[in-house]
Scaffold this motif. Structure first.
Motif, PDB file in Angstrom:
ATOM      1  N   SER A 170     -51.494  12.940  42.243  1.00  0.00           N
ATOM      2  CA  SER A 170     -52.294  14.334  43.143  1.00  0.00           C
ATOM      3  C   SER A 170     -53.426  13.787  43.911  1.00  0.00           C
ATOM      4  O   SER A 170     -53.559  14.601  45.080  1.00  0.00           O
ATOM      5  CB  SER A 170     -52.691  15.271  42.106  1.00  0.00           C
ATOM      6  OG  SER A 170     -51.719  16.028  41.483  1.00  0.00           O
ATOM      7  N   GLY A 171     -53.875  12.663  43.728  1.00  0.00           N
ATOM      8  CA  GLY A 171     -55.242  12.390  44.410  1.00  0.00           C
ATOM      9  C   GLY A 171     -54.800  11.245  45.531  1.00  0.00           C
ATOM     10  O   GLY A 171     -55.801  10.826  46.092  1.00  0.00           O
ATOM     11  N   ARG A 208     -51.588  20.368  44.105  1.00  0.00           N
ATOM     12  CA  ARG A 208     -52.600  19.316  43.158  1.00  0.00           C
ATOM     13  C   ARG A 208     -52.374  19.770  41.875  1.00  0.00           C
ATOM     14  O   ARG A 208     -52.584  20.856  41.343  1.00  0.00           O
ATOM     15  CB  ARG A 208     -54.169  19.533  43.649  1.00  0.00           C
ATOM     16  CG  ARG A 208     -55.090  18.480  42.816  1.00  0.00           C
ATOM     17  CD  ARG A 208     -56.494  18.816  43.240  1.00  0.00           C
ATOM     18  NE  ARG A 208     -57.288  18.016  42.327  1.00  0.00           N
ATOM     19  CZ  ARG A 208     -57.563  16.635  42.315  1.00  0.00           C
ATOM     20  NH1 ARG A 208     -57.146  15.998  43.584  1.00  0.00           N
ATOM     21  NH2 ARG A 208     -58.408  16.324  41.646  1.00  0.00           N
ATOM     22  N   MET A 436     -56.040  17.940  49.498  1.00  0.00           N
ATOM     23  CA  MET A 436     -55.899  17.274  48.199  1.00  0.00           C
ATOM     24  C   MET A 436     -57.231  17.331  47.338  1.00  0.00           C
ATOM     25  O   MET A 436     -57.135  17.415  45.926  1.00  0.00           O
ATOM     26  CB  MET A 436     -55.778  15.903  48.451  1.00  0.00           C
ATOM     27  CG  MET A 436     -54.287  15.584  49.057  1.00  0.00           C
ATOM     28  SD  MET A 436     -53.984  13.955  49.504  1.00  0.00           S
ATOM     29  CE  MET A 436     -54.466  12.709  48.075  1.00  0.00           C
TER      30      MET A 436
END
Length: 439
Positions: A170-171, A208, A436
């Protein structure tokens, strides 16, 4: 992605037509929230439902046509987005007093390879939900024409994932493919030629995932289980940090892969450089086999290798081959599948890098990277490995960025198409990158 074993050439892949069915959508509209609840995945729509309600209201009034570009970190994204579009956006529209004269129906681009490994049921559902199947490793003119027509007609929003594939992080976002920006410019040109006053809105959507609680004890136990699975000795006190343990596990995995590919191990190299060398070695071998020139990004190279393999596995002239030619086609298909497996290896381990934890040693990043490593090892061993205890229930945060004004760049596009496409792709990348961060 599961590993396939091809023993013989197969008939050519037929084109999967888009066959939307409202009844199927209505069933899924009720079923998906139950599935998400069973998975203990909590949806946090943030500003997404309200912003999209306004966008769909304008679209259904005939003011705009919508191109929705979403971050694609997980294979659960389609289900999360379906709940957002079909359930949460209509509720938000009601709360805002916005009129949606008809149910939200979508068209979206998906990889033609998904039904190959996910099965015919998933393929049937993708077709019935408005999916446009595309061969990502080549210029698929029929699919692009259909997507272009969707935007020109404007009745349905077109949903795309500009990363092209998931990375389960997600990052961290992969470089975007330029196809979304190109499609946006084509559509703006189509609207201008038709003297259509509607505007095209390119809307970025952020996704996210995170864990609701930071269960470091469970993470420690999962790491210990993985270390035991790989027969690693107990770590010293100086190596107790999750990042060091993950790098140690990744290093053992990379040792095995280097031996498999006969790559000399360089003791003076750090882990990220070794991983980059392994990735380059695997891609170059596959490209050499198929006679391909290297692409600009790892994603592009993987898609071209995949398409080259499919061209040799799925053939349209099998019935006309004599027995010898058919045997050679089977041989070629088996070799193509081997190169496809080599490319899948690169895909599985590309995210196993210490860089993801260098800037921020947070629980979510450690958990995601652990699951990427577990998945890579499971794929290599061709069986699931013990992955207990659970790290706990998760949440998914959704967000929408400002629409990118494509029309403003039309003159630039007409002067220098490549430069304009690259510029719009960069703007979209920056917008998605900004989404994000936790909302």
């Amino acid at each position: 992605m599961p590993r396939a074993s091809i023993l013989s050439a197969r008939p050519a892949l037929r084109r999967l037509p888009t066959r939307p069915g409202r009844r199927v959508q209505r069933v899924l509209q009720r079923l998906i929230p139950l599935v998400l609840r069973a998975q203990k995945l909590q949806i946090r729509p943030g500003n997404a439902a309200e912003q999209l309600a306004k966008a769909f209201s304008a679209q259904q009034r005939g003011d705009t046509t919508l191109l929705l570009a979403f971050r694609h970190p997980s294979s659960r994204d389609p289900m999360v987005l379906a709940d957002l579009f079909w359930n949460q956006v209509p509720r938000a529209a009601d709360q805002l007093g916005l009129r949606l004269p008809r149910p939200i129906e979508l068209r979206y681009i998906y990889d033609r390879g998904i039904p190959i490994w996910a099965g015919p049921v998933i393929g049937w559902l993708l077709q019935r939900c408005g999916g446009i199947a595309i061969h990502r490793g080549r210029l698929d003119r029929p699919a692009l024409k259909e997507a272009r027509q969707v935007l020109a007609q404007g009745r349905h929003a077109l949903v795309v994932a500009p990363e092209g594939a998931t990375n389960n992080l997600s990052g961290e976002m992969a470089p975007l493919e330029p196809g979304v920006a190109q499609l946006a410019f084509w559509s703006v040109e189509d609207l201008a030629k038709a003297e259509d006053s509607r505007t095209l809105l390119l809307v970025p959507i952020g996704i996210r995932y995170s864990w609701r609680q930071q269960n470091w004890t469970a993470l420690d136990q999962r790491l210990s289980s993985l270390e035991n699975h790989l027969a690693l000795a107990r770590v010293s006190d100086s190596e107790q940090e999750p990042r060091q343990r993950l790098l140690r596990i990744g290093s053992v995995l990379l040792d095995a892969l280097e031996q498999l590919e006969r790559i000399p191990s360089k003791t003076d190299q750090n882990f990220p450089d070794r991983l980059a060398d392994f990735r380059e070695h695997g891609l170059q071998r596959a490209e050499l086999h198929f006679g391909l020139r290297p692409g600009s990004t790892v994603q592009e190279r993987c898609r071209r290798i995949e398409q080259a393999a499919w061209d040799r596995i799925y053939r349209d002239n099998l019935e006309s081959l004599n027995p010898l030619e058919r045997s050679l086609a089977d041989w070629e298909a088996r070799e193509a599948d081997l190169q496809l497996t080599r490319m899948r290896l690169v895909e599985h381990v590309s995210s196993v890098s210490g860089h993801y934890l260098e800037e921020n040693l947070e629980f979510d990043r450690c958990g995601e990277l652990l699951m990427v490593v577990e998945d890579a090892i499971s794929w290599l061993e061709d069986r699931p490995i013990e992955s207990q205890p659970s790290l706990g229930p998760q949440r998914v945060e959704l967000s929408v960025g400002d629409a990118l004004p494509v029309m403003e760049h039309l003159r630039h596009y007409q002067r220098n198409r490549r430069e304009a496409v690259a510029g719009l792709t960069e703007q979209l990348q920056q917008s998605l990158q900004g989404l994000m961060e936790p909302q």
